[in-house]
Design an enzyme around this catalytic site. Structure first.
Site, PDB file in Angstrom:
ATOM      1  N   SER A  20       0.823  -1.209   0.000  1.00 18.37           N
ATOM      2  CA  SER A  20       0.000   0.000   0.000  1.00 18.37           C
ATOM      3  C   SER A  20       0.850   1.249   0.000  1.00 18.37           C
ATOM      4  O   SER A  20       0.367   2.326  -0.342  1.00 18.37           O
ATOM      5  CB  SER A  20      -0.863   0.049   1.267  1.00 18.37           C
ATOM      6  OG  SER A  20      -1.658  -1.078   1.351  1.00 18.37           O
ATOM      7  N   HIS A  32      -0.927  -2.228  -7.105  1.00  8.81           N
ATOM      8  CA  HIS A  32      -1.719  -1.940  -5.905  1.00  8.81           C
ATOM      9  C   HIS A  32      -3.205  -2.129  -6.211  1.00  8.81           C
ATOM     10  O   HIS A  32      -3.862  -1.233  -6.739  1.00  8.81           O
ATOM     11  CB  HIS A  32      -1.402  -0.516  -5.428  1.00  8.81           C
ATOM     12  CG  HIS A  32      -2.063  -0.151  -4.152  1.00  8.81           C
ATOM     13  ND1 HIS A  32      -2.444   1.144  -3.843  1.00  8.81           N
ATOM     14  CD2 HIS A  32      -2.441  -0.905  -3.100  1.00  8.81           C
ATOM     15  CE1 HIS A  32      -3.005   1.153  -2.656  1.00  8.81           C
ATOM     16  NE2 HIS A  32      -3.023  -0.073  -2.183  1.00  8.81           N
ATOM     17  N   GLU A  60      -3.561   0.593  -9.051  1.00 12.94           N
ATOM     18  CA  GLU A  60      -2.534   1.636  -9.129  1.00 12.94           C
ATOM     19  C   GLU A  60      -1.252   0.917  -9.552  1.00 12.94           C
ATOM     20  O   GLU A  60      -0.785   0.027  -8.844  1.00 12.94           O
ATOM     21  CB  GLU A  60      -2.343   2.232  -7.730  1.00 12.94           C
ATOM     22  CG  GLU A  60      -2.517   3.709  -7.648  1.00 12.94           C
ATOM     23  CD  GLU A  60      -2.209   4.260  -6.251  1.00 12.94           C
ATOM     24  OE1 GLU A  60      -1.959   5.458  -6.177  1.00 12.94           O
ATOM     25  OE2 GLU A  60      -2.222   3.528  -5.264  1.00 12.94           O
ATOM     26  N   ASN A  83      -3.257   6.191  -1.211  1.00 13.35           N
ATOM     27  CA  ASN A  83      -3.137   6.281   0.246  1.00 13.35           C
ATOM     28  C   ASN A  83      -2.564   7.597   0.739  1.00 13.35           C
ATOM     29  O   ASN A  83      -2.735   7.948   1.891  1.00 13.35           O
ATOM     30  CB  ASN A  83      -2.324   5.102   0.767  1.00 13.35           C
ATOM     31  CG  ASN A  83      -3.201   3.867   0.803  1.00 13.35           C
ATOM     32  OD1 ASN A  83      -4.338   3.929   1.275  1.00 13.35           O
ATOM     33  ND2 ASN A  83      -2.717   2.768   0.277  1.00 13.35           N
TER      34      ASN A  83
HETATM   35  P1  NAD Z   1      -3.471  -9.804   5.775  1.00 13.47           P
HETATM   36  O1  NAD Z   1      -2.913  -9.614   7.155  1.00 13.47           O
HETATM   37  O2  NAD Z   1      -4.925 -10.009   5.590  1.00 13.47           O
HETATM   38  O3  NAD Z   1      -2.732 -11.065   5.080  1.00 13.47           O
HETATM   39  C1  NAD Z   1      -1.336 -11.222   5.047  1.00 13.47           C
HETATM   40  C2  NAD Z   1      -1.046 -12.705   4.813  1.00 13.47           C
HETATM   41  O4  NAD Z   1       0.359 -12.850   4.579  1.00 13.47           O
HETATM   42  C3  NAD Z   1      -1.394 -13.608   6.005  1.00 13.47           C
HETATM   43  O5  NAD Z   1      -2.250 -14.661   5.574  1.00 13.47           O
HETATM   44  C4  NAD Z   1      -0.029 -14.165   6.449  1.00 13.47           C
HETATM   45  O6  NAD Z   1      -0.111 -15.501   6.946  1.00 13.47           O
HETATM   46  C5  NAD Z   1       0.761 -14.075   5.169  1.00 13.47           C
HETATM   47  N1  NAD Z   1       2.212 -14.039   5.378  1.00 13.47           N
HETATM   48  C6  NAD Z   1       2.923 -13.282   6.243  1.00 13.47           C
HETATM   49  N2  NAD Z   1       4.243 -13.529   6.121  1.00 13.47           N
HETATM   50  C7  NAD Z   1       4.380 -14.474   5.148  1.00 13.47           C
HETATM   51  C8  NAD Z   1       5.485 -15.145   4.550  1.00 13.47           C
HETATM   52  N3  NAD Z   1       6.731 -14.893   4.964  1.00 13.47           N
HETATM   53  N4  NAD Z   1       5.239 -16.051   3.575  1.00 13.47           N
HETATM   54  C9  NAD Z   1       3.979 -16.328   3.180  1.00 13.47           C
HETATM   55  N5  NAD Z   1       2.875 -15.702   3.696  1.00 13.47           N
HETATM   56  C10 NAD Z   1       3.070 -14.801   4.662  1.00 13.47           C
HETATM   57  O7  NAD Z   1      -2.937  -8.559   4.925  1.00 13.47           O
HETATM   58  P2  NAD Z   1      -3.666  -7.799   3.691  1.00 13.47           P
HETATM   59  O8  NAD Z   1      -4.631  -6.811   4.244  1.00 13.47           O
HETATM   60  O9  NAD Z   1      -4.092  -8.802   2.694  1.00 13.47           O
HETATM   61  O10 NAD Z   1      -2.439  -6.945   3.120  1.00 13.47           O
HETATM   62  C11 NAD Z   1      -1.447  -7.531   2.299  1.00 13.47           C
HETATM   63  C12 NAD Z   1      -0.697  -6.443   1.553  1.00 13.47           C
HETATM   64  O11 NAD Z   1      -1.618  -5.744   0.709  1.00 13.47           O
HETATM   65  C13 NAD Z   1      -0.041  -5.392   2.437  1.00 13.47           C
HETATM   66  O12 NAD Z   1       1.158  -4.979   1.848  1.00 13.47           O
HETATM   67  C14 NAD Z   1      -1.065  -4.264   2.430  1.00 13.47           C
HETATM   68  O13 NAD Z   1      -0.463  -3.016   2.661  1.00 13.47           O
HETATM   69  C15 NAD Z   1      -1.591  -4.358   1.011  1.00 13.47           C
HETATM   70  N6  NAD Z   1      -2.944  -3.813   0.767  1.00 13.47           N
HETATM   71  C16 NAD Z   1      -3.946  -3.990   1.671  1.00 13.47           C
HETATM   72  C17 NAD Z   1      -5.221  -3.491   1.395  1.00 13.47           C
HETATM   73  C18 NAD Z   1      -6.364  -3.704   2.359  1.00 13.47           C
HETATM   74  O14 NAD Z   1      -7.428  -3.075   2.160  1.00 13.47           O
HETATM   75  N7  NAD Z   1      -6.246  -4.587   3.342  1.00 13.47           N
HETATM   76  C19 NAD Z   1      -5.469  -2.805   0.188  1.00 13.47           C
HETATM   77  C20 NAD Z   1      -4.427  -2.680  -0.738  1.00 13.47           C
HETATM   78  C21 NAD Z   1      -3.158  -3.190  -0.436  1.00 13.47           C
END
Ligand code: NAD
Length: 286
Positions: free
Chosen positions: A122, A143, A155, A193
């Site tokens: 993000s 993104h 994005e 963001n």
């Molecule tokens: P989340 O916490 O829901 O999921 C993260 C997942 O990554 C978990 O299932 C975890 O077990 C896994 N994980 C962690 N370390 C790992 C590793 N070493 N190997 C394999 N798997 C691993 O997080 P999210 O909300 O899906 O966010 C993920 C990314 O997307 C982040 O960078 C976040 O900034 C970005 N993002 C989030 C949103 C949102 O609305 N939540 C929107 C756009 C982008």
């Protein structure tokens, strides 16, 4: 690489974003290797994708055959080494530079030289993430927005070293998925963001200072600004830990006090009130 050479896509991290990204690629006919270190996350992702496909089926947006074909395109794995045959790997793990760096440096070693790497971060610097991969020219920020199967925008972020060839390839790929890519450059928070998070942070300050309750703050922004949901409800959807991490990146990246994270937001994350995913955030979901 040409767009038709992309057959198998790896997605690392099967959380909120990873399962949605896997869903849209599988539905568009790509083989998808969804990798998460946690078995529980993979099980939850399978359940979520199935539930979302059932919803699409019920609304007659897809057929029963398309649902089965999408599920058949997905394989769930716990080892990163299983992504070795992918032409593109998209990382969607926790918003933490060290965790992402470790994944990219391993992927850089196991993938064929021409394979492309992308991060769904993000707000973390694409240029810096790219530097640990040995293929900074074949690295791009993708993104996606939450919920991925519904939201059109991607994005598309150019790192300093991203080649024109890689950028055009991934741009065309987003269009093939039915998404609308928008080109942006690599600065903290990118565009989405940098503008959205300070608004959410300000809503948290407004709550902390007792100007209004959470429901009232959301009502003002929905009814007064025509936002489809209020900023605190949106923060609960995104995850308060994700919101805090982005504010910290903006604060550090620009060194400007206008991006200081709201103490209430920090306290809620410390308490484990992470929004919808934990059952409680600015609002309660129990
Ligand atoms: P989340 O916490 O829901 O999921 C993260 C997942 O990554 C978990 O299932 C975890 O077990 C896994 N994980 C962690 N370390 C790992 C590793 N070493 N190997 C394999 N798997 C691993 O997080 P999210 O909300 O899906 O966010 C993920 C990314 O997307 C982040 O960078 C976040 O900034 C970005 N993002 C989030 C949103 C949102 O609305 N939540 C929107 C756009 C982008």
């Amino acid at each position: 690489m040409k767009i038709d050479d992309i057959k198998t896509v790896g997605v690392v991290g099967a959380g909120t974003m990873g399962n949605g990204i896997a869903h849209v690629f599988a539905q568009s006919g790509f083989k998808v290797v969804l990798c998460d270190k946690s078995e529980a996350s993979l099980e939850k992702a399978t359940a979520t994708i199935t539930k979302n496909l059932d919803r699409q089926l019920k609304k007659e947006k897809i057929t029963a055959e398309q649902k089965s074909a999408t599920l058949a395109n997905l394989s769930m794995v716990t080892a990163l080494s299983e992504c070795g045959d992918c032409q593109l790997v998209i990382e969607a793990v926790f918003e933490n530079l060290e965790v992402k760096d470790a994944i990219f440096s391993e992927l850089g070693k196991i993938l064929p030289a021409e394979s492309v790497l992308a991060s769904n971060t993000s707000s973390l610097p694409i240029t810096q993430l790219a530097s640990s991969t040995g293929r900074a020219d074949r690295f791009v920020g993708m993104h996606f927005m939450n919920p991925v199967p519904v939201m059109k925008l991607v994005e598309l972020i150019r790192g300093l070293a991203t080649s024109d060839e890689t950028f055009s390839l991934i741009y065309a790929l987003c269009e093939k998925l039915g998404k609308t890519p928008v080109e942006v450059n690599d600065y903290p928070g990118f565009v989405a963001n940098r503008i959205l998070m300070p608004m959410i942070n300000e809503a948290a300050y407004t709550l902390m200072e007792g100007v209004a309750g959470a429901k009232e703050i959301d009502s003002v922004m929905m009814l007064g600004m025509n936002h489809p949901m209020g900023p605190l409800t949106l923060a609960d959807f995104i995850g308060l830990d994700v919101c805090l991490a982005i504010m910290e990146t903006l604060h550090e990246g620009y060194g400007d006090s206008k991006y200081r994270p709201c103490p209430l937001l920090r306290k809620m994350v410390q308490a484990g009130y992470l929004g919808r995913k934990s059952g409680r955030g600015f609002h309660s979901y129990e």
